[in-house]
Design a protein around this motif. Sequence first.
Motif, PDB file in Angstrom:
ATOM      1  N   GLU A  75      27.255  46.647  29.398  1.00 36.68           N
ATOM      2  CA  GLU A  75      26.490  46.585  28.152  1.00 36.68           C
ATOM      3  C   GLU A  75      27.415  46.823  26.951  1.00 36.68           C
ATOM      4  O   GLU A  75      27.156  46.384  25.847  1.00 36.68           O
ATOM      5  N   TRP A  76      28.484  47.527  27.230  1.00 35.67           N
ATOM      6  CA  TRP A  76      29.448  47.883  26.171  1.00 35.67           C
ATOM      7  C   TRP A  76      30.433  46.742  25.888  1.00 35.67           C
ATOM      8  O   TRP A  76      31.105  46.709  24.871  1.00 35.67           O
ATOM      9  N   GLN A  77      30.495  45.809  26.813  1.00 37.05           N
ATOM     10  CA  GLN A  77      31.494  44.750  26.760  1.00 37.05           C
ATOM     11  C   GLN A  77      31.584  44.096  25.383  1.00 37.05           C
ATOM     12  O   GLN A  77      30.566  43.746  24.801  1.00 37.05           O
ATOM     13  N   GLY A  78      32.810  43.966  24.884  1.00 34.57           N
ATOM     14  CA  GLY A  78      32.992  43.343  23.573  1.00 34.57           C
ATOM     15  C   GLY A  78      33.222  44.362  22.468  1.00 34.57           C
ATOM     16  O   GLY A  78      33.707  44.031  21.400  1.00 34.57           O
ATOM     17  N   LEU A  79      32.863  45.624  22.728  1.00 27.19           N
ATOM     18  CA  LEU A  79      33.048  46.637  21.680  1.00 27.19           C
ATOM     19  C   LEU A  79      34.445  47.245  21.710  1.00 27.19           C
ATOM     20  O   LEU A  79      34.889  47.814  20.720  1.00 27.19           O
ATOM     21  N   GLY A  80      35.127  47.132  22.868  1.00 29.00           N
ATOM     22  CA  GLY A  80      36.472  47.713  22.973  1.00 29.00           C
ATOM     23  C   GLY A  80      36.435  49.230  23.106  1.00 29.00           C
ATOM     24  O   GLY A  80      35.366  49.828  23.113  1.00 29.00           O
ATOM     25  N   TYR A  81      37.600  49.837  23.219  1.00 34.08           N
ATOM     26  CA  TYR A  81      37.711  51.292  23.364  1.00 34.08           C
ATOM     27  C   TYR A  81      36.710  51.809  24.396  1.00 34.08           C
ATOM     28  O   TYR A  81      35.780  52.548  24.093  1.00 34.08           O
ATOM     29  N   TYR A  82      36.924  51.384  25.646  1.00 32.57           N
ATOM     30  CA  TYR A  82      35.942  51.672  26.692  1.00 32.57           C
ATOM     31  C   TYR A  82      35.804  53.138  27.026  1.00 32.57           C
ATOM     32  O   TYR A  82      34.826  53.550  27.640  1.00 32.57           O
ATOM     33  N   SER A  83      36.798  53.950  26.624  1.00 37.02           N
ATOM     34  CA  SER A  83      36.659  55.377  26.911  1.00 37.02           C
ATOM     35  C   SER A  83      35.403  55.911  26.222  1.00 37.02           C
ATOM     36  O   SER A  83      34.770  56.844  26.708  1.00 37.02           O
ATOM     37  N   ARG A  84      35.007  55.283  25.136  1.00 36.17           N
ATOM     38  CA  ARG A  84      33.772  55.729  24.455  1.00 36.17           C
ATOM     39  C   ARG A  84      32.564  55.535  25.356  1.00 36.17           C
ATOM     40  O   ARG A  84      31.684  56.385  25.425  1.00 36.17           O
ATOM     41  N   ARG A 251      32.298  24.937  42.306  1.00 36.89           N
ATOM     42  CA  ARG A 251      32.453  26.149  41.497  1.00 36.89           C
ATOM     43  C   ARG A 251      33.936  26.483  41.358  1.00 36.89           C
ATOM     44  O   ARG A 251      34.736  26.123  42.218  1.00 36.89           O
ATOM     45  N   THR A 252      34.280  27.167  40.283  1.00 39.83           N
ATOM     46  CA  THR A 252      35.679  27.559  40.100  1.00 39.83           C
ATOM     47  C   THR A 252      35.815  29.050  40.409  1.00 39.83           C
ATOM     48  O   THR A 252      35.057  29.869  39.877  1.00 39.83           O
ATOM     49  N   TYR A 253      36.794  29.350  41.243  1.00 42.34           N
ATOM     50  CA  TYR A 253      37.028  30.742  41.635  1.00 42.34           C
ATOM     51  C   TYR A 253      38.334  31.251  41.045  1.00 42.34           C
ATOM     52  O   TYR A 253      39.254  30.489  40.781  1.00 42.34           O
ATOM     53  N   THR A 254      38.394  32.575  40.843  1.00 43.74           N
ATOM     54  CA  THR A 254      39.616  33.181  40.315  1.00 43.74           C
ATOM     55  C   THR A 254      39.820  34.539  40.986  1.00 43.74           C
ATOM     56  O   THR A 254      38.996  34.969  41.797  1.00 43.74           O
ATOM     57  N   LEU A 255      40.926  35.192  40.625  1.00 44.58           N
ATOM     58  CA  LEU A 255      41.209  36.518  41.186  1.00 44.58           C
ATOM     59  C   LEU A 255      41.207  37.553  40.071  1.00 44.58           C
ATOM     60  O   LEU A 255      41.780  37.312  39.000  1.00 44.58           O
ATOM     61  N   ILE A 256      40.587  38.676  40.332  1.00 44.13           N
ATOM     62  CA  ILE A 256      40.667  39.784  39.376  1.00 44.13           C
ATOM     63  C   ILE A 256      40.937  41.074  40.146  1.00 44.13           C
ATOM     64  O   ILE A 256      40.722  41.144  41.351  1.00 44.13           O
ATOM     65  N   HIS A 257      41.427  42.068  39.408  1.00 42.37           N
ATOM     66  CA  HIS A 257      41.581  43.385  40.047  1.00 42.37           C
ATOM     67  C   HIS A 257      41.160  44.455  39.056  1.00 42.37           C
ATOM     68  O   HIS A 257      41.111  44.226  37.855  1.00 42.37           O
ATOM     69  N   GLN A 258      40.858  45.627  39.620  1.00 40.53           N
ATOM     70  CA  GLN A 258      40.381  46.714  38.765  1.00 40.53           C
ATOM     71  C   GLN A 258      41.545  47.629  38.413  1.00 40.53           C
ATOM     72  O   GLN A 258      42.341  47.989  39.278  1.00 40.53           O
ATOM     73  N   ARG A 259      41.623  48.016  37.170  1.00 41.85           N
ATOM     74  CA  ARG A 259      42.725  48.894  36.747  1.00 41.85           C
ATOM     75  C   ARG A 259      42.478  50.302  37.249  1.00 41.85           C
ATOM     76  O   ARG A 259      41.363  50.813  37.162  1.00 41.85           O
ATOM     77  N   THR A 260      43.527  50.909  37.721  1.00 43.14           N
ATOM     78  CA  THR A 260      43.403  52.296  38.172  1.00 43.14           C
ATOM     79  C   THR A 260      44.488  53.108  37.476  1.00 43.14           C
ATOM     80  O   THR A 260      45.297  52.561  36.741  1.00 43.14           O
ATOM     81  N   GLY A 261      44.523  54.388  37.737  1.00 45.53           N
ATOM     82  CA  GLY A 261      45.588  55.225  37.172  1.00 45.53           C
ATOM     83  C   GLY A 261      45.314  55.582  35.730  1.00 45.53           C
ATOM     84  O   GLY A 261      44.369  55.077  35.113  1.00 45.53           O
ATOM     85  N   ASP A 263      45.955  54.979  32.453  1.00 37.12           N
ATOM     86  CA  ASP A 263      46.556  54.005  31.557  1.00 37.12           C
ATOM     87  C   ASP A 263      45.417  53.432  30.716  1.00 37.12           C
ATOM     88  O   ASP A 263      44.260  53.837  30.877  1.00 37.12           O
ATOM     89  N   ILE A 264      45.737  52.469  29.884  1.00 39.46           N
ATOM     90  CA  ILE A 264      44.696  51.830  29.086  1.00 39.46           C
ATOM     91  C   ILE A 264      43.686  51.130  30.005  1.00 39.46           C
ATOM     92  O   ILE A 264      44.016  50.773  31.130  1.00 39.46           O
ATOM     93  N   TRP A 265      42.480  50.937  29.490  1.00 39.83           N
ATOM     94  CA  TRP A 265      41.427  50.159  30.160  1.00 39.83           C
ATOM     95  C   TRP A 265      41.113  50.640  31.588  1.00 39.83           C
ATOM     96  O   TRP A 265      40.874  49.820  32.480  1.00 39.83           O
ATOM     97  N   GLN A 266      41.126  51.951  31.762  1.00 42.69           N
ATOM     98  CA  GLN A 266      40.832  52.510  33.082  1.00 42.69           C
ATOM     99  C   GLN A 266      39.540  51.941  33.664  1.00 42.69           C
ATOM    100  O   GLN A 266      38.520  51.911  32.978  1.00 42.69           O
TER     101      GLN A 266
END
Length: 346
Positions: A75-84, A251-261, A263-266
């Motif tokens: 729901e927050w997507q697009g606002l940035g600064y996800y730590s908020r 359909r078009t498929y892609t690869l994504i991964h989740q950031r850990t650690g 760092d920015i965009w946890q």
Amino acid sequence: MNLTYLYEQLYRWWEQNKRVLPWRDTTDAYAIWLSEIILQQTRVQQGTDYYLRFVRRWPTVDELAAADEQEVLREWQGLGYYSRARNLYRSAQMIVERGWQPFPRTFDQIRQLPGIGDYTAGAIASFAYDMPYPAMDGNVYRVVARLFDADEPFDTSHGKRRFHELIMQLLDRQHPGLFNAAIMEFGALQCTPTLTDTETGESRCDSCPIGELCAARRHGTAALLPVRKPRPQLRKRYLNYTIYLAEQDGRTYTLIHQRTGRDIWQHLWEFPLAESEGALLPLPEGSTAVDLKHTLSHQQLYARFRKQTVRELPDIPDTRRVALDELDEYGLSRLTLIALEKLKLF
Ligand code: SF4
């Protein structure tokens, strides 16, 4: 300082000029808190839509605490600064755990919530409960610096104490909520960083309702205030993303991964990344890419998003295969969203 005159002039100006904003019609501390967190580092217009969506979807702190964190991030997507967003969610859970519903009642309790500093705690305590705490945002620092012609940096610990003393000399103890709202709005609309009115070309100081009280106007220093401490150099980072694209069954498929650690965009999701030193990696001939520059509070990011069409997606550890049209189910960083839009993939 003639405070009676200040309040009279300021409140008259407020009545004539204030913007009508949804969170100004309420004394619901929970709703005010949502608006304050959403509006940190976000323009009012953009923030309004998010605020309305959040209060509709999670009208009480109990409902927000019971939500799924990924949903809140989405729901927050697009606002940035996800730590908020993460702090919002953690705060809701803390409030419920401690039995502070519908919302904490004292300044100290509010101040304990993650992501809340003196400004936000003061804003909530004064707007919701009319408690005599100041709410010093950037606009208020500017007005105060100018009214007193205070030229020390306001963003050092010493400066903050000094400005706190100054605002306490001004704060209207009878109507702290009104005073804080009015002086913030006054800074946002009248006592602006550039004092020239863009339509008329005249200085806003000429038509200022509290100009007679303003030391900076008297001394001709208004445009030079407030003063900040010198900025440290931003750390530069070079991020090379590859957007793999493979077609299957229409359909078009892609690869994504989740950031850990730490760092920015946890915990956010992004495309496979190679970080390089000193420069972005060279672009193979004939590839389609978009280069973006993105500034965070302490980092300057240079990012390259390169499209790579493949017959089969490569085997990269910790990645997940998703269809492009499912990407909006994942919390993505603002930078990733901009890149997807520029590459017309979203
Ligand atoms: S006179 Fe100018 S600098 Fe002073 S408060 Fe008014 S607008 Fe701000």
